[in-house]
Design an enzyme around this catalytic site. Structure first.
Site, mmCIF file in Angstrom:
data_model
loop_
_atom_site.group_PDB
_atom_site.id
_atom_site.type_symbol
_atom_site.label_atom_id
_atom_site.label_comp_id
_atom_site.label_asym_id
_atom_site.label_seq_id
_atom_site.Cartn_x
_atom_site.Cartn_y
_atom_site.Cartn_z
ATOM 1 N N ASP A 199 0.878 -1.161 0.000
ATOM 2 C CA ASP A 199 0.000 0.000 0.000
ATOM 3 C C ASP A 199 0.917 1.212 0.000
ATOM 4 O OD1 ASP A 199 -1.695 2.105 0.456
ATOM 5 O OD2 ASP A 199 -2.859 1.114 2.017
ATOM 6 N N HIS A 200 1.016 1.906 -1.132
ATOM 7 C CA HIS A 200 2.018 2.956 -1.242
ATOM 8 C C HIS A 200 1.764 4.125 -0.296
ATOM 9 C CE1 HIS A 200 -1.042 4.572 -4.086
ATOM 10 N NE2 HIS A 200 -0.603 5.736 -3.655
ATOM 11 N N HIS A 262 -6.157 1.895 1.503
ATOM 12 C CA HIS A 262 -5.596 3.162 1.972
ATOM 13 C C HIS A 262 -6.288 3.694 3.232
ATOM 14 C CE1 HIS A 262 -3.355 2.990 -1.589
ATOM 15 N NE2 HIS A 262 -4.130 3.676 -2.387
#
Length: 513
Positions: A199-200, A262
Site C-alpha cells: 500500500d504505497h 488506503h
C-alpha cells in the site's frame, strides 16, 4: 515556531540485501514513474546493494537494449537530484544491471526462460546472491497466475538461506470472497512471510510518523481516546479524474479502489493500541485487532451512514473538465461511484462512541490526504460572564500529502481589555525542519522488502478484515443502484449527501486542514 532538529535513530538503517528484482509489467506507468525513480533514489542514498540487478518482464516486444534505454529515460525524467540532473556515474552503474524478458505471463515456457536469464546471465555475471523479489505491477487478474507459474518453475523456492519474496499491488481482490480466494491461491505457493501486499500510502513520511507521534511523545498518548477526542476525519481527495484508467475504474469504483486498503490502513494506525515492539507482526496484530473491532454495517446503516457520488463536469484549478461519464472507456450511463463517505464506529474501550468519518473522491476541490483529530470542546462555565459566546475546539491535523506535516490548532486570548479568544495554528512541515529528499513514496517499501521487514505491508487477515467491513455496503449498493448520478460538480467537495452525513451529528467536514 522554532523547533530543534535533533534526530534520534530508531533501529539501524541498512542497505538492502544483494538481490535481483523482477518487475512484471515493467513497461507500465507505475514502473516508469515510481519504481525506477525509487530504485535510483535508494542507490543515491547508498541504501541499494552494489550487488543488485533489475529484470523487467512484460509482453511488449522490446530488445534488452530498448528496455534499458526506456528505463534510463524514466530515471532521468522522474528522479532528479537538487541540481536537476541525475548522477551520470549512477546511471552508468544502473545501465549494466538492467535486463529484459519478453513473454506472455500465462505461458509456462516464459517462466523457464526467465529462470535461465536470472540464474545464468543476471546473477552469475554480476556475482549477486541467490535472493529474488518479484514485483507484480500488472492487472489484478494476473496476480494468482503469476504466483502459480513462479511456483511451478521453481522461482519461488527458498534454499540455502536465500529468500524469495513477492510484492503484490492493490487491489487485492474485488470483494471479500475474491480476496479470500486469492489469499488461498498464493499461499499454496508462498508462505505468509514471503508475501508483501503493498500500500504505497504507507511509504509516506507522515503515515510512518503516526506511530512515532503517538507512542514516542508522552503529551499525546494520554489524550488519544474517547475522553478527549470528539471525532476523527480521514480524507483522501484528488483533483484528477480517472484519466486513462476508465476501464479499471468501471469495475472498481472509489470504494474498492481506496477504502479497504488506503483509508483502513490510516484508520488502523490512528486507532490501534501500542504494539509490544515495532516488529512486523506485533504492529500488524494491533492493526488487525482494531479493524475487527469496527462495527460491521447493517443494511440500515448503509442507507444512513454512507454516501456515494459521481462527478459531473465542472472547473478544477481554473480549468474546465468533463464529467465521469464522458471519460474514455466509461459507460455513458455508468453507475460507478467516484466518491465515497462513511461513518464508522469502533467497539472497544478506547474508542467507544467516537465517530470516524472517512471520505475519498476524484475531481475534488483540492488534492489532500489528511487525518483530522477533533478534540472535545472545553466547558464554557469559566467564561460565562465574558464576551465569549463559545469556545474554539482544539484540532490536530496530520497532513499526508501533498505537503507532509502536522498542524495544531488551539485558542489564545486576543490582546486588549476585553476577554476575546482567537484561533492559533502551529504548523510543522517536514521540508522546513528536516529538508527535502527525493521521494516517490516507494523507497521505504522497496527497501523494507529487500531487508525482510514486512511492518508496512498488509497481512492476509488485515486484507480480509478490511473487505469484511465494506462487503455489506457493496451488497446494498448493488441491490439499490444510485438514481441521481452524477451528483457533484468537479472542483467541489463532493455531494450534499456527504455533508448531511455529518450535519445529522451536528458536525461538518474540515476542508483543507
Amino acid at each position: 515556531m522554532n523547533l530543534a532538529t535533533d534526530t534520534v535513530t530508531l533501529g539501524q538503517s541498512r542497505a538492502g540485501d544483494s538481490c535481483v528484482m523482477v518487475i512484471f509489467g515493467a513497461t507500465g506507468d507505475l514502473t516508469r514513474r515510481k519504481l525506477l525513480p525509487a530504485l535510483y533514489n535508494l542507490a543515491k542514498a547508498k541504501l541499494l546493494s552494489r550487488k543488485f540487478a533489475l529484470v523487467g518482464a512484460a509482453v511488449d516486444p522490446l530488445s534488452g537494449d530498448a528496455f534499458r534505454e526506456h528505463a534510463l529515460e524514466a530515471i532521468k525524467t522522474y528522479a532528479t537530484d537538487e541540481a536537476g540532473e541525475p548522477d551520470q556515474d549512477l546511471l552508468a552503474w544502473f545501465a549494466k544491471r538492467i535486463y529484459y524478458a519478453q513473454g506472455d505471463f500465462r505461458d509456462p515456457e516464459f517462466y523457464w526462460r526467465l529462470k535461465d536469464l536470472c540464474c545464468t546471465e543476471v546473477s552469475g555475471k554480476n556475482a549477486i546472491d541467490d535472493n529474488y523479489f518479484y514485483y507484480l505491477a500488472t492487472a489484478p487478474a494476473f496476480f494468482g497466475e503469476i504466483v502459480r507459474q513462479l511456483g511451478q518453475a521453481g522461482l519461488a523456492k527458498e534454499e540455502g538461506g536465500h529468500w524469495r519474496r513477492v510484492i503484490i499491488e492493490k487491489p487485492f481482490g474485488h470483494d471479500l470472497e475474491s480476496a479470500r480466494a486469492l489469499n488461498t491461491d498464493i499461499k499454496e505457493v508462498l508462505k505468509e512471510r514471503q508475501i508483501y501486499r503493498i500500500d504505497h500510502y504507507l511509504g509516506k513520511e507522515t503515515v510512518q510518523n503516526i506511530m512515532v507521534f503517538r507512542f514516542a511523545n508522552s503529551i499525546f498518548e494520554p489524550i488519544w481516546n474517547r475522553r478527549y477526542i470528539d471525532h476523527v476525519q480521514i480524507t483522501a481527495a484528488e483533483t484528477v479524474g480517472v484519466e486513462r484508467r476508465g476501464g479499471y475504474y468501471e469495475n472498481a469504483g472509489a470504494m474498492r479502489d481506496m477504502v479497504p486498503n488506503h483509508l483502513f490502513q490510516l484508520l488502523s494506525l490512528t486507532t490501534m493500541e501500542p504494539p509490544i515492539s515495532f516488529a512486523a507482526d506485533a504492529v500488524r496484530d494491533e492493526q488487525t485487532k482494531v479493524l475487527r473491532a469496527v462495527q460491521i454495517p447493517t443494511p440500515e446503516d448503509v442507507l444512513s451512514k454512507t454516501a456515494r457520488g459521481q462527478y459531473d463536469e465542472g472547473v478544477v484549478q481554473g480549468e474546465p473538465v468533463c464529467g465521469y461519464r464522458a471519460e474514455p472507456d466509461v459507460a455513458p450511463d455508468s453507475k460507478t461511484e467516484t466518491f465515497v463517505a462513511m461513518r464508522v464506529m469502533i467497539d472497544n474501550w478506547r474508542w467507544a462512541d467516537v465517530p470516524f468519518y472517512l471520505r475519498t473522491g476524484k475531481r475534488m476541490a483540492s488534492r489532500t490526504t489528511e487525518i483530522v483529530i477533533q478534540f472535545r470542546r472545553a466547558p464554557l462555565v469559566l467564561f460565562r460572564n465574558t464576551a465569549i459566546e463559545q469556545l474554539q475546539t482544539n484540532r490536530l491535523v496530520l497532513h499526508i500529502q501533498p505537503n507532509e506535516g502536522i498542524s495544531l490548532q488551539f485558542g489564545a486570548k486576543v490582546p486588549g481589555p476585553v476577554m476575546q479568544l482567537g484561533s492559533v495554528r502551529m504548523d510543522f512541515n517536514y521540508q522546513d525542519y528536516f529538508g527535502s529528499t527525493p521521494n516517490t513514496g516507494y523507497e521505504r517499501l522497496l527497501l523494507d522488502c529487500m531487508t525482510g521487514d514486512a511492518t508496512l505491508f498488509q497481512r492476509a487477515d488485515m486484507v480480509e478484515a478490511g473487505w469484511s467491513l465494506i462487503q455489506p455496503v457493496l451488497d446494498v449498493w448493488k441491490a439499490l443502484p444510485p438514481r441521481a448520478f452524477p451528483n457533484y460538480a468537479a472542483g467541489s467537495w463532493g455531494p450534499k449527501e456527504a455533508d448531511e452525513l455529518l450535519e445529522r451529528d451536528g458536525r461538518h467536514w474540515v476542508n483543507g486542514g
